[in-house]
Design a protein around this motif. Sequence first.
Motif, PDB file in Angstrom:
ATOM      1  N   SER A  77     -11.015  30.808  43.738  1.00  0.00           N
ATOM      2  CA  SER A  77      -9.834  31.324  44.423  1.00  0.00           C
ATOM      3  C   SER A  77      -8.591  31.075  43.598  1.00  0.00           C
ATOM      4  O   SER A  77      -8.427  29.997  43.024  1.00  0.00           O
ATOM      5  CB  SER A  77      -9.664  30.657  45.796  1.00  0.00           C
ATOM      6  OG  SER A  77     -10.734  30.972  46.630  1.00  0.00           O
ATOM      7  N   GLU A  78      -7.715  32.073  43.577  1.00  0.00           N
ATOM      8  CA  GLU A  78      -6.396  31.898  42.969  1.00  0.00           C
ATOM      9  C   GLU A  78      -5.562  30.990  43.874  1.00  0.00           C
ATOM     10  O   GLU A  78      -5.922  30.776  45.034  1.00  0.00           O
ATOM     11  CB  GLU A  78      -5.704  33.261  42.842  1.00  0.00           C
ATOM     12  CG  GLU A  78      -6.410  34.216  41.899  1.00  0.00           C
ATOM     13  CD  GLU A  78      -5.780  35.613  41.950  1.00  0.00           C
ATOM     14  OE1 GLU A  78      -4.725  35.767  42.585  1.00  0.00           O
ATOM     15  OE2 GLU A  78      -6.367  36.519  41.356  1.00  0.00           O
ATOM     16  N   PRO A  79      -4.422  30.495  43.368  1.00  0.00           N
ATOM     17  CA  PRO A  79      -3.547  29.686  44.225  1.00  0.00           C
ATOM     18  C   PRO A  79      -3.141  30.416  45.514  1.00  0.00           C
ATOM     19  O   PRO A  79      -2.941  29.799  46.552  1.00  0.00           O
ATOM     20  CB  PRO A  79      -2.324  29.428  43.337  1.00  0.00           C
ATOM     21  CG  PRO A  79      -2.859  29.507  41.946  1.00  0.00           C
ATOM     22  CD  PRO A  79      -3.942  30.550  41.985  1.00  0.00           C
ATOM     23  N   SER A  80      -3.070  31.728  45.439  1.00  0.00           N
ATOM     24  CA  SER A  80      -2.694  32.492  46.626  1.00  0.00           C
ATOM     25  C   SER A  80      -3.822  32.538  47.645  1.00  0.00           C
ATOM     26  O   SER A  80      -3.618  32.967  48.778  1.00  0.00           O
ATOM     27  CB  SER A  80      -2.344  33.921  46.223  1.00  0.00           C
ATOM     28  OG  SER A  80      -3.513  34.591  45.757  1.00  0.00           O
ATOM     29  N   GLY A  81      -5.009  32.121  47.231  1.00  0.00           N
ATOM     30  CA  GLY A  81      -6.155  32.190  48.123  1.00  0.00           C
ATOM     31  C   GLY A  81      -7.058  33.372  47.852  1.00  0.00           C
ATOM     32  O   GLY A  81      -8.157  33.469  48.383  1.00  0.00           O
ATOM     33  N   ARG A  82      -6.604  34.275  46.980  1.00  0.00           N
ATOM     34  CA  ARG A  82      -7.416  35.459  46.720  1.00  0.00           C
ATOM     35  C   ARG A  82      -8.651  35.080  45.900  1.00  0.00           C
ATOM     36  O   ARG A  82      -8.539  34.412  44.872  1.00  0.00           O
ATOM     37  CB  ARG A  82      -6.597  36.496  45.950  1.00  0.00           C
ATOM     38  CG  ARG A  82      -7.444  37.723  45.543  1.00  0.00           C
ATOM     39  CD  ARG A  82      -6.605  38.901  45.181  1.00  0.00           C
ATOM     40  NE  ARG A  82      -5.748  38.643  44.021  1.00  0.00           N
ATOM     41  CZ  ARG A  82      -4.831  39.505  43.590  1.00  0.00           C
ATOM     42  NH1 ARG A  82      -4.669  40.640  44.232  1.00  0.00           N
ATOM     43  NH2 ARG A  82      -4.092  39.215  42.554  1.00  0.00           N
ATOM     44  N   PRO A  83      -9.819  35.531  46.335  1.00  0.00           N
ATOM     45  CA  PRO A  83     -11.026  35.205  45.576  1.00  0.00           C
ATOM     46  C   PRO A  83     -11.134  36.032  44.310  1.00  0.00           C
ATOM     47  O   PRO A  83     -10.596  37.142  44.232  1.00  0.00           O
ATOM     48  CB  PRO A  83     -12.155  35.562  46.552  1.00  0.00           C
ATOM     49  CG  PRO A  83     -11.585  36.620  47.425  1.00  0.00           C
ATOM     50  CD  PRO A  83     -10.107  36.328  47.525  1.00  0.00           C
ATOM     51  N   TYR A  84     -11.797  35.482  43.319  1.00  0.00           N
ATOM     52  CA  TYR A  84     -12.096  36.235  42.108  1.00  0.00           C
ATOM     53  C   TYR A  84     -13.400  35.728  41.524  1.00  0.00           C
ATOM     54  O   TYR A  84     -13.890  34.660  41.897  1.00  0.00           O
ATOM     55  CB  TYR A  84     -10.957  36.124  41.092  1.00  0.00           C
ATOM     56  CG  TYR A  84     -10.768  34.759  40.489  1.00  0.00           C
ATOM     57  CD1 TYR A  84      -9.987  33.800  41.134  1.00  0.00           C
ATOM     58  CD2 TYR A  84     -11.361  34.419  39.279  1.00  0.00           C
ATOM     59  CE1 TYR A  84      -9.805  32.547  40.584  1.00  0.00           C
ATOM     60  CE2 TYR A  84     -11.183  33.160  38.710  1.00  0.00           C
ATOM     61  CZ  TYR A  84     -10.402  32.229  39.371  1.00  0.00           C
ATOM     62  OH  TYR A  84     -10.225  30.979  38.842  1.00  0.00           O
ATOM     63  N   VAL A  85     -13.948  36.528  40.637  1.00  0.00           N
ATOM     64  CA  VAL A  85     -15.209  36.152  39.994  1.00  0.00           C
ATOM     65  C   VAL A  85     -14.877  35.591  38.620  1.00  0.00           C
ATOM     66  O   VAL A  85     -14.330  36.296  37.772  1.00  0.00           O
ATOM     67  CB  VAL A  85     -16.151  37.361  39.873  1.00  0.00           C
ATOM     68  CG1 VAL A  85     -17.492  36.925  39.295  1.00  0.00           C
ATOM     69  CG2 VAL A  85     -16.356  38.015  41.234  1.00  0.00           C
ATOM     70  N   ALA A  86     -15.193  34.327  38.410  1.00  0.00           N
ATOM     71  CA  ALA A  86     -14.843  33.657  37.155  1.00  0.00           C
ATOM     72  C   ALA A  86     -15.482  34.373  35.974  1.00  0.00           C
ATOM     73  O   ALA A  86     -16.660  34.739  36.015  1.00  0.00           O
ATOM     74  CB  ALA A  86     -15.292  32.200  37.208  1.00  0.00           C
ATOM     75  N   GLY A  87     -14.675  34.576  34.945  1.00  0.00           N
ATOM     76  CA  GLY A  87     -15.194  35.172  33.713  1.00  0.00           C
ATOM     77  C   GLY A  87     -15.377  36.674  33.784  1.00  0.00           C
ATOM     78  O   GLY A  87     -15.883  37.274  32.836  1.00  0.00           O
ATOM     79  N   GLN A  88     -14.987  37.287  34.881  1.00  0.00           N
ATOM     80  CA  GLN A  88     -15.125  38.742  35.045  1.00  0.00           C
ATOM     81  C   GLN A  88     -13.766  39.327  35.429  1.00  0.00           C
ATOM     82  O   GLN A  88     -13.557  39.730  36.583  1.00  0.00           O
ATOM     83  CB  GLN A  88     -16.170  39.065  36.132  1.00  0.00           C
ATOM     84  CG  GLN A  88     -17.552  38.541  35.849  1.00  0.00           C
ATOM     85  CD  GLN A  88     -18.241  39.301  34.730  1.00  0.00           C
ATOM     86  OE1 GLN A  88     -17.922  40.463  34.470  1.00  0.00           O
ATOM     87  NE2 GLN A  88     -19.167  38.654  34.046  1.00  0.00           N
TER      88      GLN A  88
END
Lengths: 340, 85
Positions: A77-88
Amino acid sequence: VNQVEVVRPRLVWQTRPIHHEPRPDDWAWLGEEDLARAAAITHPSAMARFVAARALLRELLAVSRPDLDPARLRIDSEPSGRPYVAGQPHLHVSISHTDGLAAAAVAPSGPIGIDVERLDRRDLPPPRMWLAPAELPALTRIDAELRQLALLHRWVAKEAAIKAHPYPQLAQRLGIVLTCEEGHRGASHVGERTHVRRAGDVADARATEEQATWAPAPAHASTPSGAPSYASWCGNGLARLDLSERRSDASPSSSSPSNGSQMPADGLHGSELLSSGAAPGGAPHGADPAGSASSTDAAAEDPSAVGEPTSQTRSLTIDWYAMADQFLVAVAMPIADGSR
Amino acid sequence: VNTEELRALIIEVLSEIAPETDPAAVDPTEDLREELDLDSMDELNMITRLSERLGVDVAEKDYPQMRTLEGAVAYLSGRLAARAG
């Protein structure tokens, strides 16, 4: 100023019921860090929701990127809470849940935002807290009996738009103007997008029964008392948002409802918008340190833009879908800007 | 309004918004959204009610400061002090 590139992501989104306890099959989708996080959640209902949403997201990742092993992908998760896929950095994801339903979306080439809410939810905050002044006239033209439904559509649209914003921590509800454009009306436009959620898109089609019941939201918005109809204010569930990206040091009054006279009546053109060259709280994962990013927010990531406010508008489309008069989903993504 | 009264008011408002929870038992430094299972609508309703009852405006950019009980007490204390001049 036209800084929005043409992006037509093939997005995949899906929903899944949340039960009191996680389904055994769902556990199998989770990665190691998912399991660790799930174990740390004390509320049983919160854990069931987390597991359902994560399993759904990983399932969709498997559909979107069959070349990747979904269990090996790390979702952070970014600081904003938004999820992301690491390395992608080019894989964009979004999740949402409400009482009884989880939703997830994956877009392989641009930001994506999804939000789900119960249609019977009645505790919406007062409109002055979250609607831009330019949005209010459109609401007064709507039948009182449909206004609550219209407000709920706007709420999920804004939540989805914030999630699709390049810098969600800078996005403010009062700075988002939802409008409806004539050019986006017509069932054909909706049809172009419905392919992204056909049952075959989901590798494991256990939930096909619920998929079949999703329909573009206006199909459910009948008008018992006649005009003005709900559909008349927003075509086929497509709309354009303009996102004000105010610098963090902008005058607080710039987002005050009482100061909205600077907004044009249609909320579309000429708004006093500032680009956000610097993002407090950390850049989104799309800001590729290797400099190979080609996403739509490339302009905002240009270091030379820091400190030089420019007039800029970000536009997204919103698709709404309703399910069995129970749930409402909004999906937000950037669109090509050529229709201006 | 002193700090304790402010804390009590915030807990009261949270009890209204999430009646099935026990806001008085939350860790004051933890994220209220996770502690009490609040969503973004609950969060904005909390801010709206506190803003109305205290008569202070809360700028949207300041919402993140109100995500913990301690943070909300500190932020609102500051707002009230500023208003008192």
